[in-house]
Design a protein around this motif. Structure first.
Motif, PDB file in Angstrom:
ATOM      1  N   ALA A  49      -5.268  -5.169   6.349  1.00 46.38           N
ATOM      2  CA  ALA A  49      -6.151  -4.306   6.835  1.00 46.38           C
ATOM      3  C   ALA A  49      -5.770  -3.044   6.010  1.00 46.38           C
ATOM      4  N   PHE A  50      -4.601  -2.817   5.781  1.00 47.17           N
ATOM      5  CA  PHE A  50      -4.119  -1.602   5.261  1.00 47.17           C
ATOM      6  C   PHE A  50      -4.585  -1.726   3.699  1.00 47.17           C
ATOM      7  N   THR A  51      -4.495  -2.950   3.121  1.00 49.04           N
ATOM      8  CA  THR A  51      -4.937  -2.923   1.732  1.00 49.04           C
ATOM      9  C   THR A  51      -6.390  -2.301   1.625  1.00 49.04           C
ATOM     10  N   VAL A  52      -7.396  -2.771   2.778  1.00 54.60           N
ATOM     11  CA  VAL A  52      -8.585  -2.384   2.820  1.00 54.60           C
ATOM     12  C   VAL A  52      -8.710  -0.819   2.765  1.00 54.60           C
ATOM     13  N   LEU A  53      -8.113  -0.259   3.725  1.00 59.71           N
ATOM     14  CA  LEU A  53      -7.904   1.214   3.964  1.00 59.71           C
ATOM     15  C   LEU A  53      -7.724   1.868   2.425  1.00 59.71           C
ATOM     16  N   ARG A  54      -6.705   1.305   1.984  1.00 62.78           N
ATOM     17  CA  ARG A  54      -6.486   1.727   0.471  1.00 62.78           C
ATOM     18  C   ARG A  54      -7.627   1.573  -0.562  1.00 62.78           C
ATOM     19  N   GLU A  55      -7.889   0.308  -0.486  1.00 64.96           N
ATOM     20  CA  GLU A  55      -9.350   0.233  -1.521  1.00 64.96           C
ATOM     21  C   GLU A  55     -10.405   0.981  -1.285  1.00 64.96           C
ATOM     22  N   ARG A  56     -10.691   1.400   0.190  1.00 66.83           N
ATOM     23  CA  ARG A  56     -11.706   2.506   0.205  1.00 66.83           C
ATOM     24  C   ARG A  56     -11.507   3.958   0.435  1.00 66.83           C
ATOM     25  N   GLY A  57     -10.084   4.072   0.173  1.00 66.83           N
ATOM     26  CA  GLY A  57      -9.930   5.612   0.311  1.00 66.83           C
ATOM     27  C   GLY A  57     -10.007   6.057   1.741  1.00 66.83           C
ATOM     28  N   LEU A  58      -9.698   5.223   2.650  1.00 69.09           N
ATOM     29  CA  LEU A  58      -9.750   5.652   4.074  1.00 69.09           C
ATOM     30  C   LEU A  58      -8.254   6.109   4.731  1.00 69.09           C
ATOM     31  N   SER A  59      -8.318   6.942   5.718  1.00 64.76           N
ATOM     32  CA  SER A  59      -7.080   7.053   6.400  1.00 64.76           C
ATOM     33  C   SER A  59      -7.165   6.279   7.963  1.00 64.76           C
ATOM     34  N   VAL A  60      -5.928   6.484   8.365  1.00 61.62           N
ATOM     35  CA  VAL A  60      -5.898   5.821   9.911  1.00 61.62           C
ATOM     36  C   VAL A  60      -6.631   7.046  10.701  1.00 61.62           C
ATOM     37  N   HIS A  61      -7.648   6.714  11.625  1.00 65.26           N
ATOM     38  CA  HIS A  61      -8.176   7.765  12.243  1.00 65.26           C
ATOM     39  C   HIS A  61      -7.212   8.239  13.320  1.00 65.26           C
ATOM     40  N   ARG A  62      -6.795   7.491  13.929  1.00 66.94           N
ATOM     41  CA  ARG A  62      -5.980   7.913  15.245  1.00 66.94           C
ATOM     42  C   ARG A  62      -4.482   7.158  15.260  1.00 66.94           C
ATOM     43  N   PRO A  63      -3.605   7.518  14.483  1.00 62.02           N
ATOM     44  CA  PRO A  63      -2.313   7.275  14.344  1.00 62.02           C
ATOM     45  C   PRO A  63      -1.457   7.241  15.744  1.00 62.02           C
ATOM     46  N   ASP A  64      -1.931   8.458  16.416  1.00 64.07           N
ATOM     47  CA  ASP A  64      -1.344   8.629  17.766  1.00 64.07           C
ATOM     48  C   ASP A  64      -1.747   7.652  18.628  1.00 64.07           C
TER      49      ASP A  64
END
Ligand code: SF4
Lengths: 466, 193
Positions: A42-57
Motif C-alpha cells: 500500500a505504501f508502494t502505491v502511495l509512492r508510485e502515485r506521489g500521494l501522502s498519508v492524509h491523516r497520520p494522526d
C-alpha cells in the motif's frame, strides 16, 4: 425517524458521500490500524502515485505477525524466521518514519497484536469506524464500533484519503438467550454460532450480538465473540456499548478524558439499537444449553461439543476434512492424542484467557511430550500476567511462556507444528496448513486447550472446575 | 492507475471442486513476508502442488499445461474464505487467471479480486454444478452483458458490483475515483470533527 440499529447509527455517522446504484458509499475511517504484513504494498502505491498519508494522526501501527516470540540473543539480535520477515518489519518501521505514523516498535512496552493493543490503549472506542488490513478487525466491534477488515489496496485508499468505498451490508442479529453454564466461554458461544449458521452464514451481513448471555460477557469475552464473526463469513460483528464498555475504556492512555470524556459518554449512550429496529435476518441461540466446543474439521463451522462423538462424514467436503483430521467416526473426541497446544492469538490471548488457562493448569503438569506455547497478546498483558504470577503457573506446568505476537495463529514467525501433529489451539482458523504444513488444528477455548495440554488428548475443561 | 481492461474473456477452465477453498490454501502464510505484489504466482496453491521437499507433484489440475490458455478458475462453494490477504488474488493473477467462478465467493476476496483485474463470477448452483464438470473446456465470460456461456448454449447471468464493473470495463482503479472526493472528505472533516 424509524427505529435504528446500532449498525445503522454507526453507518450513518460516517457516510461522506451516499451510496448510489453506480457507486458505493464513501465511508470515513476514524482509526486505521496497520501492521507489517498487509501494508508494504500500500505504501508502494502511495509512492508510485506521489500521494501522502492524509491523516497520520488517525493511523496507528504495530508489529505482530512476523515477529519472533523468543527473546533476542546476547548481541540483541531477534530470532526472525527468515531474513525476509526481518526485512518486512524494517519496511514498516521505515514507512512509519517517513510518513509520521505512530508505531509500537519492538521493545515498546505497549506493543502487541493489533486487535489487542487497539482496545488496550483506548484507541478503540464506541462509535468509531475502525479498519485494518486484517479480517479479524471485527474484534473492535465489541465496543460498539464499526470495525472491519480490508485488503491491501484499500489500506492504500485509507492512507491516501482516510476513506473507503463500501456498500452497506445487510444486517443480522444473533441473540443468545439465557445464562451460560459454568465452564462455557465466549469462544464456545462463537463456535456454536458458526456451527449453527455456517462458515458463510454471515456473508454480506453485519452481525449484532445481543441477548442476556452477551450482556453478561466481559469485554474480553465480547472481543472474542466479535473476533470470530468473520469465521461465519461476516466482516462486521458488534455489541452495543454499555456501562461495562465505558468502564473498560475509561482512563486508558489514548481515551478521551475530562470534559471530552463526558461528551463522549453522552454520545455513546445513544448508540445502542432502538427498540423495534428491524434486521434483515434474526437468529436466536439458547446459551443455557451450550457446552465447551471444539472443531473437528478444516473449517470453523465443523464444531461440536467436546464431549460428543466425532460425526461420520457425509458430503465430499466432509470426507476430505475427515481424511485430513483422522478422527475416528462415532468415537469420542477425547480419544485423539494431542501433540501441541497453543494458547494465544487475538481471539484468546487476553488476561482473562490466561487466567482461565492457568486455573486449569495450576498445580498440574502438561502431559509428557506435549509442546505447549502460551503467548500473551501484548506486552501489557504479559506484564499483568506476570504480576499475578500466571507465568509461573505455566512454566511450572511445563508450558513455554513466550513474547507477545500472532505466533502459531498464522505460523509466519517460525512458531508452528510439524506435519501430522494434532494441535489444540485457542486461535480462530483450523484451515489445512494454517499452523504449519500438514498440521491438524482443533480450535477451542483457553480452558479446553489447557485441559488438553494436561491430559495429552482432547479434554473437557469442566472436569477441572471446582 | 490503469489496469488491463476486462470486456470479454474466452478461455479454458481449471476446476478445483473443493468447497471452502480459503486464502491460506491459495497462498500459504509463509509466503506473506514479501513486501512486493510481484512474483507470487510461483507459490499459488503451493502446498497442493509441491511435496514436503519442494518437488512438484504434478498431480494438481494446476500443473502440466500452458497457463496462458487457462485463465478461468472454477472453484467449489465459499471460494476465497478466511484471511483478507490480497496476496491471494495477486498470486492468482500472477499465475495467469483473469476470472474465478463459484456459487459463492467470500466478501473480502471478491472485493480484493475486483481491485486487481480478477473477475469474481458468482453463478447459480445449477450452472455451478455444470461448470464443475467443464475442466479444460472453453467458457466465455462477457462482463458487458454479465453472462457466462459454455457447452451447447448454456447461458447464465451473474451480478457484479456496478462500480467495480465500470472500473474493470474502463481499465481504471478505484483510487482515482476516491481521490476525486477529497473536497467532500475535507468538508466532512470540518463538519464532524
Ligand atoms: S493473531 Fe492471528 S488472526 Fe489475530 S491478527 Fe494475528 S494472525 Fe491475524
Amino acid at each position: 425517524m424509524a427505529p435504528q440499529s446500532l449498525f445503522d447509527k454507526l453507518w450513518r455517522r460516517h457516510v461522506v458521500v451516499e451510496e448510489t446504484r453506480e457507486r458505493p458509499a464513501v465511508l470515513y475511517v476514524d482509526l486505521h490500524l496497520i501492521h507489517e504484513v498487509t501494508s508494504p504494498q500500500a505504501f508502494t502505491v502511495l509512492r508510485e502515485r506521489g500521494l501522502s498519508v492524509h491523516r497520520p494522526d488517525l493511523t496507528f501501527a504495530t508489529l505482530d505477525h512476523s515477529t519472533p516470540t523468543l527473546p533476542a540473543d546476547e548481541q540483541g539480535r531477534l530470532p526472525y524466521a527468515t531474513a525476509q520477515a526481518a526485512a518486512q518489519v524494517e519496511t514498516l518501521i521505515g514507512n512509519c518514519e517517513e510518513y509520521n505514523i505512530p508505531l509500537l516498535d519492538m521493545g515498546d512496552p505497549r506493543r502487541g497484536i493489533v486487535h489487542v493493543v487497539g482496545p488496550e490503549l483506548g484507541l478503540t472506542q464506541p462509535g468509531k469506524t475502525i479498519v485494518c488490513g486484517d479480517s479479524h478487525t471485527s474484534t473492535h466491534g465489541a465496543f460498539g464500533a464499526l470495525a472491519f477488515g480490508i485488503g491491501t489496496t484499500e489500506v492504500g485508499h485509507v492512507l491516501a484519503t482516510q476513506c473507503v468505498f463500501q456498500r452497506k451490508p445487510k444486517s443480522m442479529r444473533v441473540t443468545f438467550d439465557g445464562v451460560l453454564p459454568k465452564g462455557v466461554s465466549a469462544k464456545d458461544i462463537a463456535l456454536a454460532m458458526i456451527a449453527e449458521i455456517g462458515a458463510d452464514g454471515g456473508q454480506g451481513h453485519a452481525i449484532e450480538f445481543a441477548g442476556e448471555a452477551v450482556r453478561a460477557l466481559s469485554m474480553e469475552g465480547r472481543m472474542t465473540l466479535c473476533n470470530m464473526s468473520i469465521e461465519a463469513g461476516a466482516r462486521f460483528g458488534m455489541v452495543a456499548p454499555d456501562d461495562k464498555t465505558f468502564d473498560w475504556v475509561a482512563g486508558r492512555d489514548l481515551a478521551p478524558s475530562g470534559a471530552a470524556w463526558e461528551a463522549a459518554l453522552a454520545d455513546w449512550r445513544d448508540l445502542p439499537t432502538d427498540e423495534g429496529a428491524e434486521f434483515d435476518r434474526e437468529v436466536t441461540i439458547n446459551a443455557a444449553t451450550l457446552r465447551p466446543m471444539i472443531t473437528y474439521g478444516v473449517s470453523p463451522d465443523a464444531a461440536a461439543s467436546v464431549d460428543a462423538l466425532a460425526p461420520a462424514p457425509e458430503t465430499a467436503a466432509e470426507r476430505h476434512a475427515a481424511d485430513y483430521m483422522k478422527f475416528d467416526a462415532d468415537k469420542p473426541f477425547s480419544e485423539n492424542l494431542v501433540n501441541r497446544v497453543f494458547i494465544g492469538s487475538c481471539t484468546n490471548s487476553r488476561l482473562s484467557d490466561l487466567r482461565a488457562a492457568a486455573a486449569v493448569m495450576k498445580g498440574r503438569k502438561v502431559k509428557d511430550g506435549v509442546v505447549t506455547l502460551v503467548v500473551p497478546g501484548s506486552e501489557a498483558i504479559k506484564q499483568a500476567a506476570e504480576a499475578e504470577n500466571l507465568h509461573a503457573v505455566f512454566l511450572e506446568a511445563g508450558a513455554e511462556w513466550r513474547l507477545p505476537g500472532c505466533s502459531m495463529c498464522i505460523a509466519m514467525n517460525g512458531d508452528k507444528g510439524k506435519p501430522g501433529e494434532l494441535v489444540v489451539s485457542t486461535s480462530n482458523r483450523n484451515f489445512i496448513g494454517r499452523q504449519g504444513k500438514g498440521v491438524r488444528t482443533v480450535l477451542a477455548s483457553p480452558a479446553t486447550a489447557a485441559a488438553s495440554a494436561i491430559e495429552g488428548r482432547i479434554a473437557d475443561p469442566r472436569a477441572y472446575l471446582k | 492507475m490503469t489496469l488491463n481492461p476486462f470486456h470479454k474473456l474466452t478461455s479454458k477452465t481449471i476446476v478445483l471442486p473443493q468447497e471452502n477453498i480459503d486464502t491460506d490454501q491459495i497462498i500459504p502464510a509463509r509466503f506473506l513476508t514479501t513486501t512486493s505484489r510481484e512474483g507470487l504466482g510461483a507459490s499459488v496453491f503451493y502446498d497442493w502442488r509441491y511435496t514436503e521437499t519442494g518437488a512438484l507433484r504434478n498431480a494438481s489440475p494446476l500443473d502440466g499445461f500452458a497457463p496462458e490458455e487457462f485463465k478461468i478458475l472454477v472453484g467449489g462453494a465459499n471460494f476465497g474464505c478466511g484471511s483478507s490477504r490480497e496476496h491471494a488474488p495477486w498470486a492468482l493473477v500472477d499465475f495467469g487467471f483473469r476470472a474465478v467462478i463459484s456459487s459463492d465467493i467470500a466478501d473480502i476476496f471478491k472485493s480484493n479480486a475486483l481491485k486487481n483485474g480478477l473477475l469474481p463470477v458468482v453463478v447459480d448452483r445449477k450452472t455451478h454444478n455444470e461448470l464443475l464438470r467443464t475442466s479444460g473446456e472453453t467458457v466465455t465470460i462477457d462482463l458487458e452483458r454479465q453472462t457466462v456461456s459454455f457447452g451447447d448454449g448454456w447461458n447464465a447471468v451473474f451480478e457484479v458490483e456496478p462500480f467495480a464493473r465500470r472500473c474493470l470495463l474502463d481499465g481504471v482503479d478505484s483510487l482515482g475515483a476516491l481521490l476525486s472526493h477529497m473536497p467532500d472528505i475535507r468538508e466532512f472533516e470540518e463538519r464532524v470533527r
